[in-house]
Design a protein around this motif. Sequence first.
Motif, PDB file in Angstrom:
ATOM      1  N   VAL A   9       0.870  -1.168   0.000  1.00  0.00           N
ATOM      2  CA  VAL A   9       0.000   0.000   0.000  1.00  0.00           C
ATOM      3  C   VAL A   9       0.912   1.224   0.000  1.00  0.00           C
ATOM      4  O   VAL A   9       1.713   1.399   0.906  1.00  0.00           O
ATOM      5  N   ALA A 100      -6.903  -0.241   3.776  1.00  0.00           N
ATOM      6  CA  ALA A 100      -6.177  -0.667   2.576  1.00  0.00           C
ATOM      7  C   ALA A 100      -5.387  -1.942   2.843  1.00  0.00           C
ATOM      8  O   ALA A 100      -5.343  -2.847   1.998  1.00  0.00           O
ATOM      9  N   GLN A 104      -5.726  -5.482   0.983  1.00  0.00           N
ATOM     10  CA  GLN A 104      -4.541  -6.143   0.431  1.00  0.00           C
ATOM     11  C   GLN A 104      -4.445  -7.577   0.950  1.00  0.00           C
ATOM     12  O   GLN A 104      -4.186  -8.500   0.190  1.00  0.00           O
ATOM     13  N   LEU A 116      -2.971  -0.330  -4.601  1.00  0.00           N
ATOM     14  CA  LEU A 116      -3.664   0.205  -3.439  1.00  0.00           C
ATOM     15  C   LEU A 116      -2.900   1.410  -2.904  1.00  0.00           C
ATOM     16  O   LEU A 116      -1.679   1.363  -2.746  1.00  0.00           O
TER      17      LEU A 116
END
Length: 149
Positions: A9, A100, A104, A116
């Motif tokens: 991320v 996030a 993921q 992301l």
Amino acid sequence: MSTNSSSAVKDLLPAQAWDLLKSNPTSVLIDVRTKAEWSFVGKPDLSSLTRSVITIEWCRYPDMSVNPRFVEEMTDALDGNVPSQLLFICRSGVRSMNAALAVQASLSADAPSMELFNVAEGFEGDLNPEKHRGGLNGWKANGLPWQQS
């Protein structure tokens, strides 16, 4: 502001997030704040991009417990579309990073490739010396489009 411990991320500053949303019509912004925040503080406005922000609470107000159905609700909101880029925003970048990372972790190895991003600084940004948000940094302080109901 978030502290990103995962390379899966990536952090973006609000202006970078706006530029990415403008340049990629398949990117999606997910606001993970609470219903109260959306109503009383406002939310990003993507109408000039002919898109809407997806709103899904990561933590439920008032006890701020994590929404156990977050990934499922996000999948439902995407309605079968698989965006190439998902951006997550909250007040200051912490809850959105956690959301996030949860997304993921839920992606299977054979899932379509998806980038992301966490919007660091978030919608309201960090506290200023007077302990107020919204003027130091963040989406609003950067003069990016937003609306309040």
